[in-house]
Design a protein around this motif. Structure first.
Motif, mmCIF file in Angstrom:
data_model
loop_
_atom_site.group_PDB
_atom_site.id
_atom_site.type_symbol
_atom_site.label_atom_id
_atom_site.label_comp_id
_atom_site.label_asym_id
_atom_site.label_seq_id
_atom_site.Cartn_x
_atom_site.Cartn_y
_atom_site.Cartn_z
ATOM 1 N N PHE A 1 3.474 56.592 43.553
ATOM 2 C CA PHE A 1 4.414 55.504 43.845
ATOM 3 C C PHE A 1 5.801 55.835 43.299
ATOM 4 O O PHE A 1 6.820 55.572 43.952
ATOM 5 N N LEU B 1 0.085 52.061 47.332
ATOM 6 C CA LEU B 1 -0.276 51.728 45.954
ATOM 7 C C LEU B 1 -1.365 50.670 45.916
ATOM 8 O O LEU B 1 -2.363 50.795 45.178
ATOM 9 N N PRO C 1 8.109 55.488 46.530
ATOM 10 C CA PRO C 1 7.674 54.082 46.445
ATOM 11 C C PRO C 1 7.160 53.537 47.774
ATOM 12 O O PRO C 1 7.895 53.461 48.763
ATOM 13 N N ASN C 2 5.887 53.220 47.774
ATOM 14 C CA ASN C 2 5.228 52.646 48.954
ATOM 15 C C ASN C 2 4.196 51.654 48.442
ATOM 16 O O ASN C 2 3.128 52.055 47.960
ATOM 17 N N THR C 3 4.503 50.395 48.515
ATOM 18 C CA THR C 3 3.604 49.398 47.942
ATOM 19 C C THR C 3 2.276 49.330 48.685
ATOM 20 O O THR C 3 1.233 49.069 48.071
ATOM 21 N N TYR D 1 8.390 48.963 40.806
ATOM 22 C CA TYR D 1 7.439 48.017 41.385
ATOM 23 C C TYR D 1 7.940 46.583 41.216
ATOM 24 O O TYR D 1 7.772 45.750 42.101
#
Length: 387
Positions: free
Chosen positions: A372, A381, A376-378, A334
């Protein structure tokens, strides 16, 4: 304590310390007391030299005299005592002539002046500290498939030991400039031992931020719960873990002073979260923000470990290890993501709120973090935490 008032004395100290280390590597563990005696003798000579205007040659000869009194206690010298002293003095003088040539990895941020004074060289130990934190951070990031930006380390002066990091990205290449500010009024053992943690904070919290996003990156923002609270906790733990468990090939003095370095790191880390009436309103708010990040950091680990302990066949140790790994991977990924400064701060607030709530909120928080880490996908999230 090494004083900054006399540049020649500081220059000579930089010249002298490699020889203390040179002697240390020739002595077995049973002669630790003798090494400490030698260090004390050298420190006493430095203190005496700091109160008069004696030149570098006088200082070197004074150290040689001190060493002459200590050498009879040393076992198995490679040559006769006098020849050994002559060898050291000759080498000291040779180094003294070249101390104006700053090491390439340690250039000043103040117009070309190197560490301590306009014409003095960087301490070998300072360069060791830079190498230690760079190696530790690079290894930590590599575990998650991330690459540490190219680093430029510099020195400058301030009222107290601190550091700052700035992005100097060029084209498609990430790069960082780390400036280590040394105390103007004295560089004592506590400051010396705190250097690894202070530098580790800059590399992990700020230097590795946004490195999986576009280049160049936007400049960092002010103190916030994420960068200066949550990620600072990771930097502190990394410093200690690498120091004691890293099995790294770092300088011998880092290993021999590990306990003192850990104590200094703990003191500096704790001081970041202290709130006192003497603080200005802005500093009070900054301390509160850092504390929120610290509390959320610990809460995620505790909540995740509690959840994992309920899984079939998972021991308490395995649950804690799994929770630590989740938190570490999430933090690095992150932090490396292309996320606005304000969004990172808001995430900590939202996460802390849910982790402090009921069981359903806690389970949902851990599930969102796991999601995430897996992919990973902001955006997903942030939606999970209503950002």
């Amino acid at each position: 304590m090494i004083h900054h008032a006399k540049p020649e004395v500081l220059k000579a100290a930089a010249v002298t310390m490699p020889f203390v280390r040179f002697i240390e590597v020739r002595m077995s563990a049973r002669h630790v007391q003798t090494v400490q005696s030698l260090r004390a003798e050298m420190a006493a000579e430095i203190a005496r030299a700091s109160v008069h205007e004696g030149g570098l040659a006088d200082f070197v000869l004074g150290c040689a005299a001190q060493l002459n009194r200590v050498l009879p206690k040393l076992p198995a010298l490679p040559t006769s005592q006098q020849a050994y002293i002559d060898e050291l003095v000759a080498d000291w003088r040779s180094r003294a002539q070249s101390v104006g040539e700053a090491a390439p990895a340690c250039q000043s941020a103040t117009g070309g002046a190197a560490l301590f004074a306009a014409e003095s060289a960087c301490l070998a130990e300072l360069i060791d500290a830079f190498a230690f934190v760079e190696d530790a951070t690079a290894g930590l990031l590599a575990g998650e498939g991330l690459v540490l930006p190219a680093m430029t380390f510099c020195t400058a002066f301030d009222g107290a030991l601190c550091a700052e990091c700035s992005h100097i990205d060029q084209g498609a290449a990430f790069a960082e400039k780390i400036v280590l500010f040394l105390p103007e009024r004295g560089f004592d053992k506590a400051s010396f031992c705190a250097m690894p943690y202070v530098l580790m904070h800059e590399l992990i919290c700020h230097g590795a931020q946004g490195i999986s996003g576009p280049c160049p990156r936007a400049a960092g923002g002010p103190d916030c719960p994420w960068s200066d609270g949550w990620m600072d906790c990771l930097a502190y733990e990394t410093c200690l873990n690498y120091l004691f468990l890293g099995n790294a090939n770092f300088a011998p003095w880092l290993e021999s002073m590990a306990a003192a370095i850990a104590a200094a790191a703990q003191a500096h880390h704790a001081a970041r979260y202290q709130s006192a009436g003497k603080l200005t309103a802005l500093r009070e708010l900054a301390a509160m923000a850092r504390n929120e990040g610290k509390e959320a950091w610990h809460a995620l680990r505790n909540v995740a470990a509690a959840i994992y302990r309920q899984l079939p066949g998972v021991t308490p140790y395995e649950a804690e290890t799994k929770a630590d790994a989740l938190r570490r991977t999430f933090s690095l990924l992150y932090n490396a993501a292309d996320v606005a400064h304000e969004e990172r701060a808001a995430l900590v607030t939202g996460l802390w709120t849910l982790l402090s709530g009921g069981n359903a909120d806690r389970a949902a928080s851990v599930a969102a973090i796991e999601g995430f880490v897996a992919a990973p996908n902001t955006g997903a999230l942030h939606r999970a935490f209503a950002l």
